[in-house]
Design a protein around this motif. Structure first.
Motif, PDB file in Angstrom:
ATOM      1  N   GLU A 110       0.814  -1.215   0.000  1.00  0.00           N
ATOM      2  CA  GLU A 110       0.000   0.000   0.000  1.00  0.00           C
ATOM      3  C   GLU A 110       0.850   1.269   0.000  1.00  0.00           C
ATOM      4  OE1 GLU A 110      -3.048  -0.326  -0.496  1.00  0.00           O
ATOM      5  OE2 GLU A 110      -3.231  -2.475  -0.103  1.00  0.00           O
ATOM      6  N   ASN A 111       2.169   1.122   0.007  1.00  0.00           N
ATOM      7  CA  ASN A 111       3.038   2.292   0.068  1.00  0.00           C
ATOM      8  C   ASN A 111       3.069   3.046  -1.264  1.00  0.00           C
ATOM      9  OD1 ASN A 111       3.645   1.606   2.652  1.00  0.00           O
ATOM     10  ND2 ASN A 111       5.747   0.927   2.237  1.00  0.00           N
ATOM     11  N   HIS A 112       3.569   4.248  -1.217  1.00  0.00           N
ATOM     12  CA  HIS A 112       3.762   5.052  -2.427  1.00  0.00           C
ATOM     13  C   HIS A 112       4.775   4.347  -3.323  1.00  0.00           C
ATOM     14  CE1 HIS A 112       5.079   8.459  -4.940  1.00  0.00           C
ATOM     15  NE2 HIS A 112       3.870   8.959  -4.685  1.00  0.00           N
ATOM     16  N   HIS A 113       4.642   4.541  -4.643  1.00  0.00           N
ATOM     17  CA  HIS A 113       5.508   3.818  -5.563  1.00  0.00           C
ATOM     18  C   HIS A 113       6.985   4.162  -5.389  1.00  0.00           C
ATOM     19  CE1 HIS A 113       5.087   7.667  -7.722  1.00  0.00           C
ATOM     20  NE2 HIS A 113       6.200   7.354  -8.348  1.00  0.00           N
ATOM     21  N   LYS A 114       7.277   5.267  -4.714  1.00  0.00           N
ATOM     22  CA  LYS A 114       8.667   5.606  -4.440  1.00  0.00           C
ATOM     23  C   LYS A 114       9.264   4.697  -3.366  1.00  0.00           C
ATOM     24  CE  LYS A 114       8.611  10.533  -5.647  1.00  0.00           C
ATOM     25  NZ  LYS A 114       8.848  11.900  -5.114  1.00  0.00           N
ATOM     26  N   LYS A 115       8.423   4.145  -2.503  1.00  0.00           N
ATOM     27  CA  LYS A 115       8.896   3.368  -1.362  1.00  0.00           C
ATOM     28  C   LYS A 115       8.717   1.864  -1.543  1.00  0.00           C
ATOM     29  CE  LYS A 115       7.850   7.107   1.910  1.00  0.00           C
ATOM     30  NZ  LYS A 115       7.096   7.483   3.125  1.00  0.00           N
ATOM     31  N   SER A 116       7.719   1.465  -2.309  1.00  0.00           N
ATOM     32  CA  SER A 116       7.455   0.035  -2.467  1.00  0.00           C
ATOM     33  C   SER A 116       8.313  -0.563  -3.581  1.00  0.00           C
ATOM     34  CB  SER A 116       5.973  -0.200  -2.775  1.00  0.00           C
ATOM     35  OG  SER A 116       5.605   0.463  -3.969  1.00  0.00           O
ATOM     36  N   THR A 117       8.561  -1.848  -3.469  1.00  0.00           N
ATOM     37  CA  THR A 117       9.356  -2.551  -4.475  1.00  0.00           C
ATOM     38  C   THR A 117       8.593  -2.603  -5.799  1.00  0.00           C
ATOM     39  OG1 THR A 117      10.317  -3.913  -2.728  1.00  0.00           O
ATOM     40  CG2 THR A 117      10.541  -4.709  -4.977  1.00  0.00           C
ATOM     41  N   ALA A 118       9.314  -2.486  -6.897  1.00  0.00           N
ATOM     42  CA  ALA A 118       8.689  -2.474  -8.221  1.00  0.00           C
ATOM     43  C   ALA A 118       7.924  -3.774  -8.472  1.00  0.00           C
ATOM     44  CB  ALA A 118       9.748  -2.270  -9.294  1.00  0.00           C
ATOM     45  N   GLU A 119       6.774  -3.655  -9.125  1.00  0.00           N
ATOM     46  CA  GLU A 119       5.913  -4.805  -9.358  1.00  0.00           C
ATOM     47  C   GLU A 119       6.533  -5.818 -10.308  1.00  0.00           C
ATOM     48  OE1 GLU A 119       3.088  -5.777  -8.036  1.00  0.00           O
ATOM     49  OE2 GLU A 119       3.070  -4.076  -6.657  1.00  0.00           O
ATOM     50  N   ASP A 120       7.383  -5.374 -11.226  1.00  0.00           N
ATOM     51  CA  ASP A 120       7.909  -6.290 -12.234  1.00  0.00           C
ATOM     52  C   ASP A 120       8.895  -7.300 -11.665  1.00  0.00           C
ATOM     53  OD1 ASP A 120       9.731  -4.187 -11.808  1.00  0.00           O
ATOM     54  OD2 ASP A 120      10.744  -4.625 -13.703  1.00  0.00           O
ATOM     55  N   ILE A 121       9.372  -7.090 -10.425  1.00  0.00           N
ATOM     56  CA  ILE A 121      10.244  -8.085  -9.812  1.00  0.00           C
ATOM     57  C   ILE A 121       9.513  -8.851  -8.717  1.00  0.00           C
ATOM     58  CG2 ILE A 121      12.361  -6.842 -10.355  1.00  0.00           C
ATOM     59  CD1 ILE A 121      12.463  -5.843  -7.510  1.00  0.00           C
ATOM     60  N   ARG A 122       8.197  -8.730  -8.714  1.00  0.00           N
ATOM     61  CA  ARG A 122       7.373  -9.512  -7.808  1.00  0.00           C
ATOM     62  C   ARG A 122       6.521 -10.491  -8.594  1.00  0.00           C
ATOM     63  NH1 ARG A 122       5.306  -4.763  -3.647  1.00  0.00           N
ATOM     64  NH2 ARG A 122       7.108  -4.868  -2.242  1.00  0.00           N
ATOM     65  N   SER A 123       5.995 -11.476  -7.891  1.00  0.00           N
ATOM     66  CA  SER A 123       5.118 -12.461  -8.524  1.00  0.00           C
ATOM     67  C   SER A 123       3.709 -12.300  -7.977  1.00  0.00           C
ATOM     68  CB  SER A 123       5.646 -13.875  -8.267  1.00  0.00           C
ATOM     69  OG  SER A 123       6.914 -14.048  -8.854  1.00  0.00           O
ATOM     70  N   GLN A 124       2.811 -13.096  -8.523  1.00  0.00           N
ATOM     71  CA  GLN A 124       1.412 -13.016  -8.133  1.00  0.00           C
ATOM     72  C   GLN A 124       1.222 -13.393  -6.664  1.00  0.00           C
ATOM     73  OE1 GLN A 124      -0.636 -15.925 -10.564  1.00  0.00           O
ATOM     74  NE2 GLN A 124       1.046 -17.363 -10.390  1.00  0.00           N
ATOM     75  N   ASN A 125       0.215 -12.795  -6.050  1.00  0.00           N
ATOM     76  CA  ASN A 125      -0.088 -13.063  -4.640  1.00  0.00           C
ATOM     77  C   ASN A 125      -1.225 -14.074  -4.530  1.00  0.00           C
ATOM     78  OD1 ASN A 125       0.262  -9.531  -4.182  1.00  0.00           O
ATOM     79  ND2 ASN A 125       1.839 -11.074  -3.897  1.00  0.00           N
ATOM     80  N   PRO A 126      -1.115 -15.016  -3.592  1.00  0.00           N
ATOM     81  CA  PRO A 126      -2.154 -16.029  -3.430  1.00  0.00           C
ATOM     82  C   PRO A 126      -3.140 -15.667  -2.317  1.00  0.00           C
ATOM     83  CG  PRO A 126      -0.229 -16.696  -2.213  1.00  0.00           C
ATOM     84  CD  PRO A 126       0.076 -15.336  -2.789  1.00  0.00           C
ATOM     85  N   PHE A 127      -4.213 -16.431  -2.238  1.00  0.00           N
ATOM     86  CA  PHE A 127      -5.178 -16.445  -1.155  1.00  0.00           C
ATOM     87  C   PHE A 127      -6.135 -15.237  -1.212  1.00  0.00           C
ATOM     88  CE2 PHE A 127      -1.255 -18.173   1.283  1.00  0.00           C
ATOM     89  CZ  PHE A 127      -1.285 -19.333   0.549  1.00  0.00           C
ATOM     90  N   THR A 128      -7.383 -15.529  -0.920  1.00  0.00           N
ATOM     91  CA  THR A 128      -8.404 -14.477  -0.930  1.00  0.00           C
ATOM     92  C   THR A 128      -8.096 -13.419   0.128  1.00  0.00           C
ATOM     93  OG1 THR A 128      -9.789 -15.769   0.589  1.00  0.00           O
ATOM     94  CG2 THR A 128     -10.213 -16.042  -1.770  1.00  0.00           C
ATOM     95  N   GLU A 129      -8.522 -12.226  -0.149  1.00  0.00           N
ATOM     96  CA  GLU A 129      -8.271 -11.054   0.700  1.00  0.00           C
ATOM     97  C   GLU A 129      -6.807 -10.621   0.690  1.00  0.00           C
ATOM     98  OE1 GLU A 129     -10.981  -9.674   1.753  1.00  0.00           O
ATOM     99  OE2 GLU A 129     -12.132 -11.425   1.122  1.00  0.00           O
ATOM    100  N   ARG A 130      -5.976 -11.309  -0.064  1.00  0.00           N
ATOM    101  CA  ARG A 130      -4.559 -10.951  -0.231  1.00  0.00           C
ATOM    102  C   ARG A 130      -3.867 -10.699   1.112  1.00  0.00           C
ATOM    103  NH1 ARG A 130      -1.948  -5.855  -3.472  1.00  0.00           N
ATOM    104  NH2 ARG A 130      -0.098  -6.908  -4.266  1.00  0.00           N
ATOM    105  N   PRO A 131      -3.844 -11.709   1.982  1.00  0.00           N
ATOM    106  CA  PRO A 131      -3.233 -11.507   3.305  1.00  0.00           C
ATOM    107  C   PRO A 131      -1.703 -11.483   3.214  1.00  0.00           C
ATOM    108  CG  PRO A 131      -3.825 -13.799   3.021  1.00  0.00           C
ATOM    109  CD  PRO A 131      -4.328 -13.084   1.794  1.00  0.00           C
ATOM    110  N   ASP A 132      -1.069 -10.769   4.158  1.00  0.00           N
ATOM    111  CA  ASP A 132       0.385 -10.804   4.222  1.00  0.00           C
ATOM    112  C   ASP A 132       0.820 -11.790   5.301  1.00  0.00           C
ATOM    113  OD1 ASP A 132      -0.043  -9.497   6.621  1.00  0.00           O
ATOM    114  OD2 ASP A 132       0.524  -7.525   5.837  1.00  0.00           O
ATOM    115  N   HIS A 133       2.121 -11.934   5.464  1.00  0.00           N
ATOM    116  CA  HIS A 133       2.659 -12.906   6.419  1.00  0.00           C
ATOM    117  C   HIS A 133       2.236 -12.584   7.848  1.00  0.00           C
ATOM    118  CE1 HIS A 133       5.742 -14.590   9.131  1.00  0.00           C
ATOM    119  NE2 HIS A 133       5.824 -15.572   8.258  1.00  0.00           N
TER     120      HIS A 133
END
Length: 620
Positions: free
Chosen positions: A518-541
């Motif tokens: 949810e961070n600003h694009h300046k602070k969050s890691t670029a999407e192109d080096i991430r993969s798809q997220n699993p599980f409904t509601e998109r929970p984090d660790h």
């Protein structure tokens, strides 16, 4: 047909064949051969129509084919690691020596005694048919997904025997031209010495030079893949100029040497070469199969079918069983599988094309005496004969290898198992319910307590770093089709998913939702080096860990006409659906899940306050 249109059709048909093979789980080589033959037959156009005439090595087509085959073997050599030889080294050695000699002798004898070919022609085919090759082995291994040991044996044999078969063909040709072994023995031993000197010693020296250049950063990163491509071309051509067909040995040893040095990484080069290999295989099979006329196939069909039956039913099984007879490193089931897996590929086609012309030219100059006209006629049959063997072996082994491996217990019945990066409370909870339902689950973690906790639950767990070379190269991934990167470290998850894309494909790698999503694009890691997220509601660790600590439990529910997904969501509004299982297998649930088909089993993490005291019939 214009040359541009012809080349475009080759590319389009090659890609279409690869896609259809992936879509319908068929051997890609079979479709490529069929498309190539159809293109040549229905269009009446062949690649030779656009090339200047030539013969032997002066043929532009055969020269190009040889170079492309060299690139394929080099890429195959880059995949061979010495650590795979710990438990399979002796079987590989025997298959590449004793089995080759037996196969050569048996095939030569059959073609001479049963099919009536001249001994020199028979020996040439006997030498060529000792090869298998990465062009057919690699797709089959992806399709079969056997145990790591069997995969290592088949892969090493398929790559190493190719230059051996080519060298054997060279020696046969020298003996054939000389008339007998005693006349040619000096020349033969000289050729073997030159081949070993150029192909092994020369390749090792060249590999060391390349290693030094890369280690000292004398070649920029963006140029390294094409630099290696140029080195391979130079090594292949230079070796062949010194001794015919020594180039295949040189590039294979060069690839193995670079793969096993430790000072620089060649992973990015391997990825480039793998993509190039797919393109080369597609083009080569369509071009070479398109050169064969239907009349030639018809004339060679009776002898081709007889030779195919001999090779599949007698030649290969007998060679394998006799060579591995007293081997304690392979079981009877493993020998049975190896005995019925020897598809022929592009190396057999290329070497046959070259030496068929060599024999035909020698016969035209009367080098075989009174038998020259007979040998010339038999030489013209060789390409169609080997084409039938390639089609037949790919068809037979491509369709039977997977069922046979599963029947022998050497391959999982499905590849829907899950590899979890991280053995924390929620991955253990998810892994436990999947394991109890018969799915293979493997958890990796560097924390000893986490691994021990998983093993206490009866789960397969290992103390290892998901980003280690061990995880990528030595793990037995048999039966595993999905990666869930679920460590507390978002960056580790991203890198793990990226590295295992090669094994599972992009659709099979998932990483738990990152904390900075949810961070600003300046602070969050670029999407192109991430993969798809699993599980409904998109929970984090953190959320999943908190839920399990609060008493949430994994439950499974089968969707029925009475209790459908809408009822499930109303009954468990805060549940997180993690996996779905149906006739297509097991897979992670997507973040947006609105509909689930009847008969699907839903695996969900249900909060403690939503777990009923008496579990409904649909939920267990």
């Amino acid at each position: 047909m214009s040359p541009l249109l012809y080349l475009t059709l080759i590319l389009v048909l090659g890609v279409a064949a690869q896609w259809l093979a992936w879509k319908f789980k068929l051997p890609s080589i079979l479709l490529l051969l069929g498309f190539g033959f159809a293109l040549g037959h229905f269009s009446g156009v062949r690649i030779d129509d656009y090339l200047a005439s030539g013969n032997g090595h002066s043929s532009p087509l055969l020269s190009a084919v040889g170079l492309l085959v060299a690139i394929i073997l080099f890429e195959g050599g880059l995949t061979l690691k010495f650590n795979e030889l710990k438990e399979s080294g002796l079987p590989i050695l025997r298959l590449c020596t004793v089995a080759v000699a037996l196969s050569f002798g048996l095939t030569t004898t059959f073609m001479t005694m049963a099919l009536g070919y001249d001994l020199r022609i028979s020996a040439l085919i006997g030498s060529i048919l000792t090869v298998t090759g990465p062009t057919v082995i690699a797709p089959l291994l992806r399709h079969v997904n056997p145990t790591k040991k069997i995969a290592s044996i088949v892969k090493w044999e398929g790559i190493v025997v190719d230059p051996i078969g080519a060298i054997l063909a060279v020696l046969v040709f020298k003996i054939a031209i000389a008339g007998d072994f005693m006349t040619a023995h000096t020349e033969i031993w000289q050729a073997i010495g030159i081949m070993l000197g150029v192909g092994v010693v020369g390749a090792l020296i060249l590999a060391k030079g390349v290693e030094i250049l890369l280690r000292k950063h004398l070649v920029p990163d963006y140029l390294q893949p094409v630099f290696l491509l140029a080195v391979v071309a130079l090594a292949f051509t230079g070796s062949n100029m010194v001794e015919k067909e020594a180039g295949l040995l040189t590039v294979t040893v060069l690839g193995i040497a670079l793969a096993n040095q430790r000072s620089v990484s060649v992973r990015h080069i391997l990825e480039f070469k793998e993509n190039l290999r797919i393109l080369i295989i597609s083009l080569l099979f369509i071009v070479l199969s398109g050169r064969i006329y239907a009349e030639e196939l018809g004339e060679a069909l009776p002898k081709g079918l007889a030779l195919l039956a001999f090779v599949v039913v007698i030649g290969r099984p007998l060679s394998v069983y006799l060579s591995l007879q007293f081997s304690k490193n392979t079981s009877m089931k493993e020998r049975a599988f190896l005995a019925f897996l020897a598809p022929r590929g592009i190396v057999a086609a290329a070497v046959t094309s070259i030496f068929a012309l060599e024999f035909e030219e020698a016969a035209a100059h009367g080098r075989f005496g009174e038998l020259s006209p007979v040998i010339a006629v038999q030489s013209r049959e060789l390409v169609a004969l080997v084409f039938l063997i390639i089609v037949g072996t790919v068809l037979i082994y491509g369709l039977s290898a997977s069922p046979l491996a599963r029947r022998l217990g050497l391959a999982a019945k499905s590849v829907t198992g899950v590899l979890f990066a991280g053995s924390n409370p929620w991955t253990r909870a998810a892994g436990k319910i999947l394991h109890d339902d018969g799915h293979r689950v493997l958890l990796l973690d560097t924390n000893y307590q986490n691994v021990s906790a998983a093993k206490m639950l009866g789960l397969e767990a290992m103390r290892a770093n998901i980003l280690s070379e061990f995880a990528e190269e030595e793990l037995d991934l048999n039966g595993l089709g999905t990666l869930i990167a679920g460590t507390p470290n978002d960056d580790v998850n991203s890198m793990a998913a990226k590295r295992f894309t090669h094994q599972f494909g992009r659709a099979g790698v998932w990483q738990i939702a990152p904390t900075d999503r949810e961070n600003h694009h300046k602070k969050s890691t670029a999407e192109d080096i991430r993969s798809q997220n699993p599980f409904t509601e998109r929970p984090d660790h953190a959320l999943l860990t908190k839920m399990v600590a609060a008493g949430a439990q994994m439950k499974k529910t089968q969707m029925t006409e009475v209790f459908d997904f809408e009822n499930f969501k109303r009954t468990y509004p805060a549940a997180i659906v993690m996996f779905l299982a149906d006739s297509r297998g097991l897979r992670p649930a997507p973040t947006e899940l609105t509909k689930v088909a009847e008969g699907t089993t839903v695996y969900a993490l249900i909060p403690k306050d939503e777990i009923p005291l008496s579990v409904p019939e649909e939920v267990s």
